[in-house]
Structures are given as C-alpha cells and as structure tokens.
Design a protein around this motif. Structure first.
Motif, PDB file in Angstrom:
ATOM      1  N   GLY A  23     -14.015 -13.527 -41.864  1.00 32.62           N
ATOM      2  CA  GLY A  23     -12.385 -13.617 -41.461  1.00 32.62           C
ATOM      3  C   GLY A  23     -12.364 -12.738 -40.064  1.00 32.62           C
ATOM      4  O   GLY A  23     -12.890 -11.779 -39.966  1.00 32.62           O
ATOM      5  N   VAL A  24     -11.590 -13.434 -39.127  1.00 30.03           N
ATOM      6  CA  VAL A  24     -11.166 -12.717 -37.952  1.00 30.03           C
ATOM      7  C   VAL A  24     -10.025 -12.900 -37.577  1.00 30.03           C
ATOM      8  O   VAL A  24      -9.074 -13.645 -38.017  1.00 30.03           O
ATOM      9  CB  VAL A  24     -12.166 -13.466 -36.707  1.00 30.03           C
ATOM     10  CG1 VAL A  24     -13.655 -13.270 -37.032  1.00 30.03           C
ATOM     11  CG2 VAL A  24     -11.653 -15.087 -36.658  1.00 30.03           C
ATOM     12  N   GLY A  25      -9.479 -12.049 -36.505  1.00 31.39           N
ATOM     13  CA  GLY A  25      -8.145 -12.095 -36.030  1.00 31.39           C
ATOM     14  C   GLY A  25      -6.865 -11.295 -36.870  1.00 31.39           C
ATOM     15  O   GLY A  25      -6.347 -11.236 -37.895  1.00 31.39           O
ATOM     16  N   GLY A  26      -6.972 -10.167 -35.763  1.00 37.32           N
ATOM     17  CA  GLY A  26      -5.674  -9.204 -36.186  1.00 37.32           C
ATOM     18  C   GLY A  26      -5.981  -8.061 -37.394  1.00 37.32           C
ATOM     19  O   GLY A  26      -5.184  -7.759 -38.078  1.00 37.32           O
ATOM     20  N   ILE A  27      -7.322  -7.893 -37.660  1.00 36.16           N
ATOM     21  CA  ILE A  27      -7.601  -6.947 -38.865  1.00 36.16           C
ATOM     22  C   ILE A  27      -7.761  -5.595 -38.266  1.00 36.16           C
ATOM     23  O   ILE A  27      -8.544  -5.050 -37.468  1.00 36.16           O
ATOM     24  CB  ILE A  27      -9.079  -7.704 -39.442  1.00 36.16           C
ATOM     25  CG1 ILE A  27      -9.023  -8.982 -39.963  1.00 36.16           C
ATOM     26  CG2 ILE A  27      -9.580  -6.574 -40.641  1.00 36.16           C
ATOM     27  CD1 ILE A  27     -10.353  -9.442 -40.110  1.00 36.16           C
ATOM     28  N   THR A  48     -11.796  -6.293 -32.094  1.00 36.45           N
ATOM     29  CA  THR A  48     -10.666  -5.754 -31.373  1.00 36.45           C
ATOM     30  C   THR A  48     -10.195  -4.389 -31.865  1.00 36.45           C
ATOM     31  O   THR A  48      -9.961  -3.363 -31.176  1.00 36.45           O
ATOM     32  CB  THR A  48      -9.497  -6.535 -31.444  1.00 36.45           C
ATOM     33  OG1 THR A  48     -10.136  -7.950 -30.720  1.00 36.45           O
ATOM     34  CG2 THR A  48      -8.361  -6.218 -30.407  1.00 36.45           C
ATOM     35  N   SER A  49      -9.964  -4.301 -33.191  1.00 36.96           N
ATOM     36  CA  SER A  49      -9.343  -3.029 -33.800  1.00 36.96           C
ATOM     37  C   SER A  49     -10.445  -2.035 -33.813  1.00 36.96           C
ATOM     38  O   SER A  49     -10.028  -0.738 -33.782  1.00 36.96           O
ATOM     39  CB  SER A  49      -9.032  -3.391 -35.361  1.00 36.96           C
ATOM     40  OG  SER A  49     -10.242  -3.715 -36.089  1.00 36.96           O
ATOM     41  N   GLU A  53      -9.371   1.565 -32.351  1.00 39.89           N
ATOM     42  CA  GLU A  53      -9.358   2.263 -33.079  1.00 39.89           C
ATOM     43  C   GLU A  53     -10.433   3.426 -33.019  1.00 39.89           C
ATOM     44  O   GLU A  53     -10.377   4.535 -33.736  1.00 39.89           O
ATOM     45  CB  GLU A  53      -9.133   1.808 -34.661  1.00 39.89           C
ATOM     46  CG  GLU A  53      -7.867   0.997 -35.046  1.00 39.89           C
ATOM     47  CD  GLU A  53      -6.663   1.827 -34.971  1.00 39.89           C
ATOM     48  OE1 GLU A  53      -6.864   3.034 -35.586  1.00 39.89           O
ATOM     49  OE2 GLU A  53      -5.751   1.297 -34.742  1.00 39.89           O
ATOM     50  N   GLY A  54     -11.572   3.064 -32.486  1.00 41.75           N
ATOM     51  CA  GLY A  54     -12.869   3.867 -32.619  1.00 41.75           C
ATOM     52  C   GLY A  54     -13.763   3.619 -33.707  1.00 41.75           C
ATOM     53  O   GLY A  54     -13.540   2.936 -34.532  1.00 41.75           O
ATOM     54  N   PRO A  55     -14.973   4.391 -33.514  1.00 39.72           N
ATOM     55  CA  PRO A  55     -15.889   4.203 -34.500  1.00 39.72           C
ATOM     56  C   PRO A  55     -15.654   4.766 -35.845  1.00 39.72           C
ATOM     57  O   PRO A  55     -16.553   4.633 -36.605  1.00 39.72           O
ATOM     58  CB  PRO A  55     -17.026   5.353 -33.645  1.00 39.72           C
ATOM     59  CG  PRO A  55     -16.313   6.280 -33.047  1.00 39.72           C
ATOM     60  CD  PRO A  55     -15.200   5.300 -32.633  1.00 39.72           C
ATOM     61  N   ARG A  60     -12.910   4.369 -42.522  1.00 37.23           N
ATOM     62  CA  ARG A  60     -11.455   4.465 -42.879  1.00 37.23           C
ATOM     63  C   ARG A  60     -11.054   3.047 -43.750  1.00 37.23           C
ATOM     64  O   ARG A  60     -10.628   3.336 -44.671  1.00 37.23           O
ATOM     65  CB  ARG A  60     -10.296   4.610 -41.686  1.00 37.23           C
ATOM     66  CG  ARG A  60      -8.959   4.419 -42.174  1.00 37.23           C
ATOM     67  CD  ARG A  60      -8.255   4.766 -40.893  1.00 37.23           C
ATOM     68  NE  ARG A  60      -8.237   3.764 -39.934  1.00 37.23           N
ATOM     69  CZ  ARG A  60      -7.575   2.619 -39.890  1.00 37.23           C
ATOM     70  NH1 ARG A  60      -6.871   2.383 -40.788  1.00 37.23           N
ATOM     71  NH2 ARG A  60      -7.634   2.037 -38.591  1.00 37.23           N
ATOM     72  N   LEU A  61     -11.623   1.872 -43.227  1.00 34.32           N
ATOM     73  CA  LEU A  61     -11.284   0.650 -44.117  1.00 34.32           C
ATOM     74  C   LEU A  61     -12.295   0.664 -45.231  1.00 34.32           C
ATOM     75  O   LEU A  61     -11.579   0.465 -46.517  1.00 34.32           O
ATOM     76  CB  LEU A  61     -11.819  -0.525 -43.059  1.00 34.32           C
ATOM     77  CG  LEU A  61     -10.948  -0.598 -42.100  1.00 34.32           C
ATOM     78  CD1 LEU A  61     -11.424  -1.785 -41.197  1.00 34.32           C
ATOM     79  CD2 LEU A  61      -9.504  -1.061 -42.392  1.00 34.32           C
ATOM     80  N   ALA A  62     -13.414   1.337 -45.057  1.00 35.28           N
ATOM     81  CA  ALA A  62     -14.102   1.151 -46.632  1.00 35.28           C
ATOM     82  C   ALA A  62     -13.490   2.211 -47.501  1.00 35.28           C
ATOM     83  O   ALA A  62     -13.468   2.003 -48.662  1.00 35.28           O
ATOM     84  CB  ALA A  62     -15.590   1.601 -46.152  1.00 35.28           C
TER      85      ALA A  62
END
Length: 65
Positions: A23-27, A48-49, A53-55, A60-62
């Motif tokens: 999945g790609v695009g705007g995540i 892109t994020s 957003e940085g490393p 954060r997502l996990a």
C-alpha cells in the motif's frame, strides 16, 4: 490517499490473497496504515511521510497499531 486505497482494493480483488501487495500513497498515521491493510495491503510504504516526519515515524506507527 483515497484513490490509491480504492485502486489497492480493486487490485486485491483481482489477484487474490496469494500475491503480496504494498500500500502506497498518503500514509502518515496509524489509521492510514489500517485503511491500506483493510483494503488488502500486506506491507505499506511510507517514503514521503518518512521524509517529513523523520526517523521516529516507524516506531510511532508501530506503537499506534
């Protein structure tokens, strides 16, 4: 985000579950990741994020998932 998720959903319907999809695009958020996974993504790309957003983004997502 919406258009790429819709396309992902349609591709998943066509190829079935045996073919891995990314999945790609705007995540940018965990909710975005969930949307892609519900649509059929096996993995997500956060290029892109990650730039914006940085490393610490993957952590954060996990944690939010």
């Amino acid at each position: 985000m919406k258009k790429s998720t819709d396309v992902l959903r349609k591709v998943r319907e066509c190829v079935g579950s045996a073919y891995p999809l990314i999945g790609v695009g705007g995540i940018f958020t965990a909710e975005d990741v969930r949307s892609k996974m519900i649509a059929g993504a096996d993995l997500v790309q956060v290029y892109t994020s990650f730039v914006y957003e940085g490393p610490l983004l993957p952590r954060r997502l996990a944690r939010a998932l």
